[in-house]
Motif scaffolding. Structure first.
Motif, PDB file in Angstrom:
ATOM      1  N   ALA A   1       0.814  -1.217   0.000  1.00  0.00           N
ATOM      2  CA  ALA A   1       0.000   0.000   0.000  1.00  0.00           C
ATOM      3  C   ALA A   1       0.846   1.265   0.000  1.00  0.00           C
ATOM      4  CB  ALA A   1      -0.930   0.001   1.222  1.00  0.00           C
TER       5      ALA A   1
ATOM      6  N   SER B   1      -2.768   7.967   0.202  1.00  0.00           N
ATOM      7  CA  SER B   1      -2.983   6.754  -0.585  1.00  0.00           C
ATOM      8  C   SER B   1      -2.839   5.510   0.283  1.00  0.00           C
ATOM      9  CB  SER B   1      -1.987   6.707  -1.742  1.00  0.00           C
ATOM     10  OG  SER B   1      -1.968   5.433  -2.353  1.00  0.00           O
TER      11      SER B   1
ATOM     12  N   VAL C   1      -5.873   2.835   0.894  1.00  0.00           N
ATOM     13  CA  VAL C   1      -5.769   1.489   0.340  1.00  0.00           C
ATOM     14  C   VAL C   1      -5.722   0.440   1.442  1.00  0.00           C
ATOM     15  CG1 VAL C   1      -4.273  -0.054  -0.982  1.00  0.00           C
ATOM     16  CG2 VAL C   1      -4.689   2.269  -1.792  1.00  0.00           C
ATOM     17  N   SER C   2      -4.885   0.638   2.456  1.00  0.00           N
ATOM     18  CA  SER C   2      -4.739  -0.375   3.506  1.00  0.00           C
ATOM     19  C   SER C   2      -6.027  -0.546   4.298  1.00  0.00           C
ATOM     20  CB  SER C   2      -3.586  -0.004   4.439  1.00  0.00           C
ATOM     21  OG  SER C   2      -3.813   1.259   5.058  1.00  0.00           O
TER      22      SER C   2
ATOM     23  N   TRP D   1      -8.662  -2.368   2.093  1.00  0.00           N
ATOM     24  CA  TRP D   1      -8.400  -3.804   1.954  1.00  0.00           C
ATOM     25  C   TRP D   1      -8.709  -4.544   3.251  1.00  0.00           C
ATOM     26  CZ3 TRP D   1      -7.920  -2.476  -2.773  1.00  0.00           C
ATOM     27  CH2 TRP D   1      -7.703  -3.436  -3.755  1.00  0.00           C
TER      28      TRP D   1
ATOM     29  N   LEU E   1     -11.268   6.950  -8.924  1.00  0.00           N
ATOM     30  CA  LEU E   1     -10.039   6.222  -9.195  1.00  0.00           C
ATOM     31  C   LEU E   1      -9.937   5.791 -10.650  1.00  0.00           C
ATOM     32  CD1 LEU E   1      -9.761   3.945  -6.024  1.00  0.00           C
ATOM     33  CD2 LEU E   1      -8.473   6.020  -6.527  1.00  0.00           C
TER      34      LEU E   1
ATOM     35  N   VAL F   1      -2.689   6.288  -5.298  1.00  0.00           N
ATOM     36  CA  VAL F   1      -3.571   5.140  -5.078  1.00  0.00           C
ATOM     37  C   VAL F   1      -3.566   4.223  -6.298  1.00  0.00           C
ATOM     38  CG1 VAL F   1      -5.978   4.429  -4.784  1.00  0.00           C
ATOM     39  CG2 VAL F   1      -5.051   6.298  -3.415  1.00  0.00           C
TER      40      VAL F   1
ATOM     41  N   LEU G   1      -2.400   0.311  -6.214  1.00  0.00           N
ATOM     42  CA  LEU G   1      -3.324  -0.765  -6.583  1.00  0.00           C
ATOM     43  C   LEU G   1      -2.823  -1.536  -7.797  1.00  0.00           C
ATOM     44  CD1 LEU G   1      -6.818   0.913  -6.109  1.00  0.00           C
ATOM     45  CD2 LEU G   1      -5.659  -0.692  -4.600  1.00  0.00           C
TER      46      LEU G   1
ATOM     47  N   TRP H   1      -2.189  -5.126  -5.774  1.00  0.00           N
ATOM     48  CA  TRP H   1      -3.493  -5.562  -5.295  1.00  0.00           C
ATOM     49  C   TRP H   1      -3.545  -7.072  -5.077  1.00  0.00           C
ATOM     50  CZ3 TRP H   1      -6.697  -9.004  -7.776  1.00  0.00           C
ATOM     51  CH2 TRP H   1      -6.419  -9.293  -9.110  1.00  0.00           C
TER      52      TRP H   1
END
Length: 277
Positions: free
Chosen positions: A60, A110, A114-115, A118, A167, A212, A216, A220
Motif C-alpha cells: 500500500a 494513498s 488502500v490499507s 483492503w 479512481l 492510489v 493498486l 493488489w
C-alpha cells in the motif's frame, strides 16, 4: 478532550466484566491458570500475524521497509485500540511517522485509503462467508446477525461506489476535487478556508489519486492474499485463546462469533471494538 477519551476508555474496560456477567477477580484467576508456555505460544502466534500483515502495508506504500511497516502497525494500533474512536488518532501518528521517513502527504493519504479499504473488505468477505457457511451447516445465528451483515455491506459498498469513479477516471477525480475545494474555500478562515488554497487542495487530491492508482496497480494481488492470510491468523489466535482457558466452545459457535466480530469491528466506536464486538 484527550483526558475524557482516555477516562471513557478505562471506564469501558473496567465495566466490561460486569456487562458480561463476571468480575475481574474471576477473569484474573482464570488467566493465572494458563501455563506460561501457552501464553508465550499465543504471543508468538499474534506476532506471526503481524508479520503476515506486513506485505499488505508495504504494497500500500511502495518504498516502505518491513521494519518501518511493523513500527507503523504497532504504533497506530497502540493508539487506536486505547481511545474510543481512536482511528483518527492512529492515522495522525502514522502521518507523523511517514513524514519523518520522507514520504509525502499524498503517499500517506494513498496508503491510509488502500490499507484500510483492503482490511475492511477482508473483514466483510470473511465475516459474511463464515455466517453463510454456518447457516449452510445448520448452526443457529444470534438475533440481529442479518442486520449486522446488511449494515456492514452497505457501508463498504457505499465507500466503493463513491471512490471507484474517482479512481477509474481522471475527469471524475477532477470534479470531486473541485467540489471539495469549494467546500474548503467556504470554510471559516480559522479552519484554513482561504481562496488561495483551492488550487492546493485540487493538486493534493489529484496527486493522492495517482498514488492510489500506482499502489493498486502494483500490489493488489499481494495485498489480497496476505490480508486474507492475516484474518485467518486472527481466527487461529481466537481458537488458541479459547483453548488456553478451556472454554470448550463448539467450532461452529466460534466461527459465528468470529464472523460477527469481523463485521462489527468495522465500526470501532469503543477501544478495539471491545464494547460492541
Amino acid at each position: 478532550m484527550a483526558l475524557a477519551a482516555v477516562g471513557l476508555g478505562m471506564g469501558l474496560v473496567l465495566e466490561l466484566p460486569w456487562v458480561l456477567g463476571t468480575t475481574w477477580p474471576d477473569v484474573v484467576a482464570l488467566v493465572h491458570g494458563v501455563p506460561a508456555s501457552v501464553l508465550a505460544g499465543l504471543v508468538a502466534l499474534w506476532f506471526a500475524g503481524l508479520l503476515v500483515h506486513l506485505p499488505v502495508l508495504r504494497a500500500a506504500l511502495p518504498g516502505l521497509t518491513s521494519r518501518q511497516a511493523l513500527g507503523l502497525n504497532l504504533a497506530g494500533s497502540a493508539v487506536a485500540n486505547v481511545l474510543p474512536a481512536g482511528g483518527a488518532a492512529g492515522v495522525g501518528v502514522g502521518f507523523a511517522m511517514t513524514r519523518r521517513w520522507g514520504f509525502s502527504p499524498e503517499q500517506f493519504t494513498s496508503f491510509a485509503l488502500v490499507s484500510n479499504l483492503w482490511n475492511a473488505a477482508a473483514r466483510l468477505v470473511v465475516g459474511a462467508a463464515l455466517l453463510v457457511g454456518a447457516v449452510g451447516v445448520g448452526v443457529p445465528l444470534p438475533s440481529g446477525a442479518r442486520t449486522v451483515v446488511i449494515c456492514a455491506a452497505a457501508t463498504l459498498l457505499t465507500a466503493v461506489a463513491l471512490g471507484a469513479p474517482a479512481l477509474s477516471s481522471e475527469r471524475a477525480a477532477r470534479v470531486l476535487a473541485a467540489g471539495l475545494a469549494r467546500i474548503w474555500r467556504r470554510a471559516p478562515r480559522r479552519l484554513g478556508g482561504r481562496t488561495d488554497r483551492r488550487a492546493a487542495v485540487m493538486a493534493w487530491l489529484l496527486a493522492s489519486r495517482r498514488a492510489v492508482v500506482v499502489a493498486l496497480g502494483c500490489g493488489w494481488r499481494r495485498m489480497t492474499l496476505f490480508v486474507l492470510a492475516y484474518v485467518a491468523m486472527q481466527g487461529l489466535l481466537l481458537l488458541g485463546c479459547l483453548d488456553a482457558v478451556h472454554a470448550g466452545a463448539p467450532l461452529g459457535a466460534v466461527a459465528v462469533a468470529f464472523g460477527l466480530e469481523r463485521l462489527i469491528s468495522l465500526a470501532p466506536v469503543t477501544p478495539g471494538a471491545a464494547g460492541v464486538a
